[in-house]
Write a protein that holds these residues in place. Sequence first.
Motif, PDB file in Angstrom:
ATOM      1  N   ARG A  76      63.554  -9.111 -19.542  1.00 22.25           N
ATOM      2  CA  ARG A  76      63.281  -7.769 -20.042  1.00 22.25           C
ATOM      3  C   ARG A  76      62.975  -6.769 -18.935  1.00 22.25           C
ATOM      4  NH1 ARG A  76      58.267  -8.406 -23.454  1.00 22.25           N
ATOM      5  NH2 ARG A  76      58.630  -6.173 -23.861  1.00 22.25           N
ATOM      6  N   ASN A  77      62.814  -7.246 -17.717  1.00 21.66           N
ATOM      7  CA  ASN A  77      62.408  -6.389 -16.602  1.00 21.66           C
ATOM      8  C   ASN A  77      61.127  -5.631 -16.935  1.00 21.66           C
ATOM      9  OD1 ASN A  77      64.404  -6.914 -14.567  1.00 21.66           O
ATOM     10  ND2 ASN A  77      65.880  -5.736 -15.793  1.00 21.66           N
ATOM     11  N   THR A  78      60.151  -6.371 -17.367  1.00 18.62           N
ATOM     12  CA  THR A  78      58.854  -5.803 -17.669  1.00 18.62           C
ATOM     13  C   THR A  78      57.767  -6.593 -16.959  1.00 18.62           C
ATOM     14  OG1 THR A  78      58.598  -7.160 -19.667  1.00 18.62           O
ATOM     15  CG2 THR A  78      59.555  -4.956 -19.936  1.00 18.62           C
ATOM     16  N   VAL A  79      56.613  -5.987 -16.857  1.00 28.38           N
ATOM     17  CA  VAL A  79      55.428  -6.647 -16.345  1.00 28.38           C
ATOM     18  C   VAL A  79      54.457  -6.811 -17.497  1.00 28.38           C
ATOM     19  CG1 VAL A  79      53.445  -6.473 -14.802  1.00 28.38           C
ATOM     20  CG2 VAL A  79      55.727  -5.825 -13.990  1.00 28.38           C
ATOM     21  N   GLU A  80      53.961  -8.019 -17.674  1.00 26.59           N
ATOM     22  CA  GLU A  80      53.104  -8.341 -18.801  1.00 26.59           C
ATOM     23  C   GLU A  80      51.672  -8.552 -18.358  1.00 26.59           C
ATOM     24  OE1 GLU A  80      56.506  -7.918 -20.679  1.00 26.59           O
ATOM     25  OE2 GLU A  80      54.697  -8.418 -21.838  1.00 26.59           O
ATOM     26  N   LEU A  81      50.760  -8.188 -19.225  1.00 21.95           N
ATOM     27  CA  LEU A  81      49.343  -8.463 -19.022  1.00 21.95           C
ATOM     28  C   LEU A  81      48.847  -9.217 -20.244  1.00 21.95           C
ATOM     29  CD1 LEU A  81      46.707  -8.136 -17.400  1.00 21.95           C
ATOM     30  CD2 LEU A  81      46.331  -5.994 -18.650  1.00 21.95           C
ATOM     31  N   GLN A  82      48.682 -10.521 -20.087  1.00 17.61           N
ATOM     32  CA  GLN A  82      48.143 -11.349 -21.151  1.00 17.61           C
ATOM     33  C   GLN A  82      46.627 -11.355 -21.036  1.00 17.61           C
ATOM     34  OE1 GLN A  82      49.749 -13.058 -23.722  1.00 17.61           O
ATOM     35  NE2 GLN A  82      47.661 -13.403 -24.459  1.00 17.61           N
ATOM     36  N   MET A  83      45.954 -10.931 -22.083  1.00 14.65           N
ATOM     37  CA  MET A  83      44.505 -10.824 -22.083  1.00 14.65           C
ATOM     38  C   MET A  83      43.936 -11.775 -23.120  1.00 14.65           C
ATOM     39  SD  MET A  83      44.029  -6.689 -21.712  1.00 14.65           S
ATOM     40  CE  MET A  83      44.700  -6.372 -23.352  1.00 14.65           C
ATOM     41  N   ASN A  84      43.161 -12.732 -22.664  1.00 17.10           N
ATOM     42  CA  ASN A  84      42.541 -13.717 -23.538  1.00 17.10           C
ATOM     43  C   ASN A  84      41.029 -13.576 -23.506  1.00 17.10           C
ATOM     44  OD1 ASN A  84      45.102 -14.858 -24.086  1.00 17.10           O
ATOM     45  ND2 ASN A  84      44.928 -16.234 -22.321  1.00 17.10           N
ATOM     46  N   SER A  85      40.394 -14.141 -24.511  1.00 17.41           N
ATOM     47  CA  SER A  85      38.930 -14.142 -24.598  1.00 17.41           C
ATOM     48  C   SER A  85      38.354 -12.753 -24.397  1.00 17.41           C
ATOM     49  CB  SER A  85      38.347 -15.121 -23.572  1.00 17.41           C
ATOM     50  OG  SER A  85      38.824 -16.430 -23.781  1.00 17.41           O
ATOM     51  N   LEU A  86      38.896 -11.807 -25.109  1.00 15.52           N
ATOM     52  CA  LEU A  86      38.490 -10.417 -24.946  1.00 15.52           C
ATOM     53  C   LEU A  86      37.049 -10.191 -25.385  1.00 15.52           C
ATOM     54  CD1 LEU A  86      41.774  -8.745 -26.148  1.00 15.52           C
ATOM     55  CD2 LEU A  86      40.744  -8.441 -23.882  1.00 15.52           C
ATOM     56  N   THR A  87      36.388  -9.310 -24.680  1.00 18.93           N
ATOM     57  CA  THR A  87      35.014  -8.931 -24.982  1.00 18.93           C
ATOM     58  C   THR A  87      34.939  -7.417 -25.137  1.00 18.93           C
ATOM     59  OG1 THR A  87      34.216  -8.528 -22.726  1.00 18.93           O
ATOM     60  CG2 THR A  87      34.310 -10.813 -23.471  1.00 18.93           C
ATOM     61  N   PRO A  88      33.862  -6.905 -25.728  1.00 19.87           N
ATOM     62  CA  PRO A  88      33.729  -5.448 -25.846  1.00 19.87           C
ATOM     63  C   PRO A  88      33.813  -4.724 -24.507  1.00 19.87           C
ATOM     64  CG  PRO A  88      32.188  -6.509 -27.325  1.00 19.87           C
ATOM     65  CD  PRO A  88      32.806  -7.604 -26.499  1.00 19.87           C
ATOM     66  N   GLU A  89      33.441  -5.390 -23.421  1.00 17.17           N
ATOM     67  CA  GLU A  89      33.519  -4.768 -22.103  1.00 17.17           C
ATOM     68  C   GLU A  89      34.951  -4.541 -21.647  1.00 17.17           C
ATOM     69  OE1 GLU A  89      31.214  -7.206 -19.467  1.00 17.17           O
ATOM     70  OE2 GLU A  89      29.306  -6.420 -20.181  1.00 17.17           O
ATOM     71  N   ASP A  90      35.892  -5.157 -22.320  1.00 16.22           N
ATOM     72  CA  ASP A  90      37.297  -4.956 -21.992  1.00 16.22           C
ATOM     73  C   ASP A  90      37.879  -3.725 -22.666  1.00 16.22           C
ATOM     74  OD1 ASP A  90      37.572  -7.315 -20.381  1.00 16.22           O
ATOM     75  OD2 ASP A  90      37.622  -8.496 -22.232  1.00 16.22           O
ATOM     76  N   THR A  91      37.107  -3.068 -23.503  1.00 19.44           N
ATOM     77  CA  THR A  91      37.580  -1.881 -24.206  1.00 19.44           C
ATOM     78  C   THR A  91      37.905  -0.759 -23.228  1.00 19.44           C
ATOM     79  OG1 THR A  91      36.388  -2.361 -26.258  1.00 19.44           O
ATOM     80  CG2 THR A  91      36.929  -0.063 -25.834  1.00 19.44           C
ATOM     81  N   GLY A  92      39.011  -0.086 -23.472  1.00 19.29           N
ATOM     82  CA  GLY A  92      39.388   1.035 -22.647  1.00 19.29           C
ATOM     83  C   GLY A  92      40.858   1.360 -22.800  1.00 19.29           C
ATOM     84  N   VAL A  93      41.269   2.398 -22.119  1.00 26.15           N
ATOM     85  CA  VAL A  93      42.677   2.740 -22.049  1.00 26.15           C
ATOM     86  C   VAL A  93      43.272   1.998 -20.860  1.00 26.15           C
ATOM     87  CG1 VAL A  93      44.381   4.570 -21.772  1.00 26.15           C
ATOM     88  CG2 VAL A  93      42.293   4.996 -23.085  1.00 26.15           C
ATOM     89  N   TYR A  94      44.310   1.251 -21.114  1.00 24.52           N
ATOM     90  CA  TYR A  94      44.952   0.459 -20.074  1.00 24.52           C
ATOM     91  C   TYR A  94      46.214   1.154 -19.591  1.00 24.52           C
ATOM     92  CZ  TYR A  94      41.852  -3.512 -20.720  1.00 24.52           C
ATOM     93  OH  TYR A  94      40.750  -4.342 -20.755  1.00 24.52           O
ATOM     94  N   TYR A  95      46.326   1.266 -18.288  1.00 23.93           N
ATOM     95  CA  TYR A  95      47.454   1.929 -17.661  1.00 23.93           C
ATOM     96  C   TYR A  95      48.199   0.959 -16.755  1.00 23.93           C
ATOM     97  CZ  TYR A  95      44.792   6.180 -18.792  1.00 23.93           C
ATOM     98  OH  TYR A  95      44.090   7.174 -19.431  1.00 23.93           O
TER      99      TYR A  95
END
Length: 127
Positions: A76-95
């Motif tokens: 797909r010619n993309t870059v992926e960000l797999q996020m596991n075990s998410l916590t409230p501290e991970d909240t935000g706008v991701y760029y």
Amino acid sequence: QVQLVESGGGSVQPGDSLRLSCAASERSFSAYATGWFRQAPGKEREFVGGIVWRNGRTQYSGSVKGRFTISRDNDRNTVELQMNSLTPEDTGVYYCAAAPTAPDMRVEYYEFEYEFWGQGTQVTVSS
């Protein structure tokens, strides 16, 4: 100039997972290092992790290492960000952002070297 588009954000509960994707207007990311950043309300933007397309080298911030994984999707010619075990501290706008790969193909760059930025995708982690 390069146009970047993030996708995959959403609202989840603590412990859940999300997978973000970054697509570029360029044919491929081969000439770039791609960084993921996030910004929580009232907080400074922070580096999450990055990858160099050509050699696959990755780097992560200490707060996400072991939980997040950055990878290339060659089909797909993309870059992926797999996020596991998410916590409230991970909240935000991701760029996602792209920096021309340095001659030594290092994965570390100053923020000003990331010349191209996406609009961001919201990730909300709450109970």
